[in-house]
Design an enzyme around this catalytic site. Structure first.
Site: not given
Ligand code: GDG
Length: 728
Positions: A38, A172, A379, A385, A680
């Site tokens: 993640g 986050h 988000d 993105a 204080d």
């Molecule tokens: C929280 C916040 C903030 C997804 N599917 C697969 C996969 N992923 C990876 C993506 C990306 C990560 O998971 C998802 O990150 P996001 O930022 O899109 O969303 P959240 O999980 O909701 O994360 C968010 C983040 O924390 C960081 O601070 O940006 O706003 O909600 O890296 O690539 N990776 C693999 N297989 C998948 O099927 N290997």
């Protein structure tokens, strides 16, 4: 890499997150670990792993029953397991973290669980356990970096246990607008929890502002630059937008394996425009609206049904939370509906993959997609993105991006869209499909520059640097020297005590009317009055003090010493004529400003006026304060009053009146008495300044002070006063 390096003030870095980056897997062939892929795990791997960091978190169910083999594995990875039982996972994680805080932070109020009292208790308990475990490991010189909404109470709980620790907190998810955050029944506890940190980080300046504003509105704290002062302790509140390892995504995109997989994918859909979306199957990610917009576009432009292919990768998540099961059903129904309407016997338009894929396949999707749809309803940042942009090494492809994702503040060249506006969303998809090649290239080049500029390593490094630069908070536990001074006072005769009220004898309350003395306090003062001359010196009105302490044999001084009443039932006397001549004309000025300032109110005392603005939007408050200060400076009687800024209040009172005026008068009758004074805030400094050299001056809390001694809070003040009445 953002490793700590040698030139650092920090000894070790203690990382803290709900989940460890590894999960323990019991197996027939012995224990194994599975690494998380993640966003958080990847992000923090750049500061973890050089042997100078320790990572605290839950290693999954097997962590609750650790075998020696598992313990060894965890130690090898420099991780410390925090146990969370199955019942706690339900209440702390699913119930409170994901059932209350997650939807609240994403503005989805209908999803916020209403009755979560028991879950809150579990949340508090698990946060305490984390703090306890960290405190056991923490050594002077270590910095602690706590992550995310599941652990919002940890900074303050840890501060109680290790007052001198450098503590950072990063959120986050979005910090919502204060009007949304206020809904939370545990809002002050959560704010207070986060405020235990020295540095509080968010993805965007807007979230940081929301947090600071909530602290101002709900706790009366004031922001100066990017620093909030909590009881004199500085808390830096700032934006640290998270990045990705753009190099790694670019390299993987160029790899032969990914190029081959992408080509295979494209070969299966010749002549079609490939739209892709990658999300956890979470209701914040906006899948239904995305599908509805696609349906609308196909209704308006039916010829596109044979030209589009949409792959929605929906990664399973939080399947035990009810709201997620319902959401999955809705998404499935919409996919069937769109395919039912626009599919052909041999082809569907929408392809929903309800699973996760390996990193190579993920990159192949990024490389193959002509258009990437990132349209969450809200988000924190959205890493998908950024990963898409980093993977478009030939500057092709179009990113459609929700304006409600934190990433929109950085990715200017994306097609920004409001996902709540279906027509706008449908038009953005169409515009992306039809965008000319040169515009695509120009936009994508800009996006790639941006994601390469702000890498994840830089993010981690800048947060850790900010943490290193934060001053080590001074310890304010009662010291041995104070104990000795108190011991001497215990035997002294006569003894005089000057005591402030709010924040000293009782805790500061958001509503001054509710801060009435309790029984314990009355008992402490009654006892003290038997062996010492006691004077309460406060900014409050005569009426309040009379109401609180009228029956006690102590001296009362109201409005910072303008009024005094030496013994019960004796008359109050004023040091200067009241009301002062300037009061009535200035009241009009104050009233004019208060009328135009939402949330502000005017407090009128017999010789003072106060403009209170703790519930006012900070920018508006600053504007009105400027106006008020100008009007006061230009007033013909300006030499007769002092303008005193306080905590979210600006007070005007007669010149020559301050708490110090009480001291010589009282001591004139007892010239050689031993003296103790406790206060204080800034107004108590005038009291301390008027004391004789021999006096014991005690400041409550951390703010700057000329007092020789400190105590942390009201509880310790009461204990100190009680100790003066003990017989030796
Ligand atoms: C929280 C916040 C903030 C997804 N599917 C697969 C996969 N992923 C990876 C993506 C990306 C990560 O998971 C998802 O990150 P996001 O930022 O899109 O969303 P959240 O999980 O909701 O994360 C968010 C983040 O924390 C960081 O601070 O940006 O706003 O909600 O890296 O690539 N990776 C693999 N297989 C998948 O099927 N290997």
């Amino acid at each position: 890499m953002a490793r700590l390096g040698t030139n650092t003030k920090v000894n070790r870095l203690l990382l803290v997150s709900n989940r460890l980056p590894i999960t323990l897997i019991p197996g027939a062939d012995g224990p194994a670990i599975e690494r998380s892929t993640g966003g958080l795990a990847t992000a923090l791997s750049s500061v973890h792993g050089d042997g100078r960091s320790l990572w605290f978190g839950w290693p999954g169910p097997a962590g609750n029953d650790l075998t020696p083999e598992f313990t060894a594995l965890l130690a090898e990875q420099h991780t410390v397991p925090v146990e969370i039982s199955a019942a706690e996972v339900k209440a702390y994680y699913e119930g409170f973290s994901n059932g209350v805080l997650w939807p609240l932070c994403h503005y989805l109020l209908d999803k916020v669980r209403l009755d979560a009292h028991e879950d809150w208790e579990a949340y508090r308990l698990v946060n305490e356990r984390f703090a306890e475990r960290i405190a056991r490991e923490w050594k002077p010189g270590d910095a602690v970096w706590v992550h995310d909404y599941q652990l919002a109470l940890v900074p303050a709980l840890l501060r109680q246990r290790c007052p001198e620790a450098r503590i950072g907190f990063f959120l986050h998810v979005p910090f919502p607008a204060p009007e949304i955050f206020r809904i939370l029944p545990w809002r002050t506890e959560v704010l207070r929890g986060i405020l235990g940190a020295d540095v509080v980080g968010f993805h965007t300046a807007q979230y940081a502002f929301h947090f600071a504003y909530a602290c101002s509105q709900l706790l009366g704290l004031e922001l100066a630059g990017d620093v909030l002062r909590d009881d004199g302790r500085p808390v830096r509140v700032a934006a640290f937008p998270i990045g990705i390892d753009a190099e790694a995504f670019a390299t993987r995109a160029a790899s032969e394996e990914v190029q081959r997989r992408a080509a295979e994918l494209r070969a299966g859909i010749p002549e079609r425009t490939l739209l892709v979306a990658v999300d956890r199957l979470d209701y914040t990610k906006g899948l239904p609206r995305r599908l509805l917009a696609l349906e609308r576009l196909l209704t308006q432009r039916p010829e596109l049904r044979d030209k589009l292919h949409f792959i929605q990768l929906a990664v399973p998540t939080r399947e035990n939370v009810d709201a997620y099961a319902d959401y999955r059903r809705t998404v499935n129904e919409l996919v069937s509906r769109v395919n039912g309407r626009f599919g052909t016997p041999t082809r569907n338009v929408v392809h929903l993959l309800h699973r996760s894929v390996d990193p190579v396949e993920l990159s192949a999707l990024y490389v193959a997609a002509d258009v990437m749809l990132v349209t969450p309803l809200r988000d924190g940042m959205n890493l998908v993105a950024k990963e898409y942009a980093a993977s478009r090494i030939d500057d092709s492809g179009v990113l459609v991006l929700s304006e409600f994702a934190g990433a929109a503040t950085e990715l200017h060249e994306a097609l920004h869209v409001n996902p709540y506006d279906l027509d706008a969303l449908a038009s953005a998809i169409l515009r992306a499909i039809e965008m000319p090649g040169d515009e695509r290239a120009l936009r994508m080049a800009g996006l790639r520059r941006s994601v390469h500029g702000g890498s994840v390593h830089r993010w981690a490094r800048s947060f850790v640097t900010s943490l290193e630069e934060s001053p080590i908070p001074p310890a304010i536990a009662p010291t041995r020297a104070l104990e000795e001074a108190a011991q001497a006072l215990r035997d002294a005769e006569p003894l005089v005590a000057f005591l402030d009220y709010d924040g000293t004898l009782v805790d500061f309350s958001t509503s001054p009317r509710t801060a009435t003395p309790d029984r314990e306090l009355l008992r402490v003062l009654e006892r003290l009055a038997k062996r010492a001359t006691v004077h309460v010196v406060s900014g409050r009105s005569r009426e309040s003090l009379e109401d609180f302490f009228g029956s006690l044999p102590i001296g009362l001084h109201a409005e910072h010493g303008l009024w005094s009443r030496k013994t019960p039932h004796s008359p109050w006397t004023a040091r200067l004529p009241v009301p002062p001549t300037w009061l009535a004309p200035l009241r009009e000025v104050f009233e004019g400003i208060v009328r135009r300032t939402d949330g502000a109110f005017l407090e009128e005392k017999s010789g003072a006026l106060a403009f209170h603005y703790r519930s006012t939007e900070p920018q508006l408050a600053q504007r009105r304060l400027g106006e008020l200060r100008l009007a006061l400076a230009a007033h013909p009687a300006s030499s007769e009053f002092d303008v005193l800024p306080g905590a979210r209040v600006l007070e005007v009172r007669q010149r020559g009146i301050h708490k110090g005026v009480v001291v010589p008068e009282v001591l004139a009758a007892l010239p050689s008495a031993a003296v103790i004074a406790i206060g204080d805030d800034l107004t108590d400094e005038a009291l301390f300044g008027a004391l004789p050299e021999r006096a014991v001056a005690v400041r409550v809390g951390r703010g700057q002070s000329i007092a020789r001694f400190r105590v942390p809070g009201v509880r310790e003040v009461r204990a100190l006063l009680a100790s003066l009445t003990e017989t030796t």
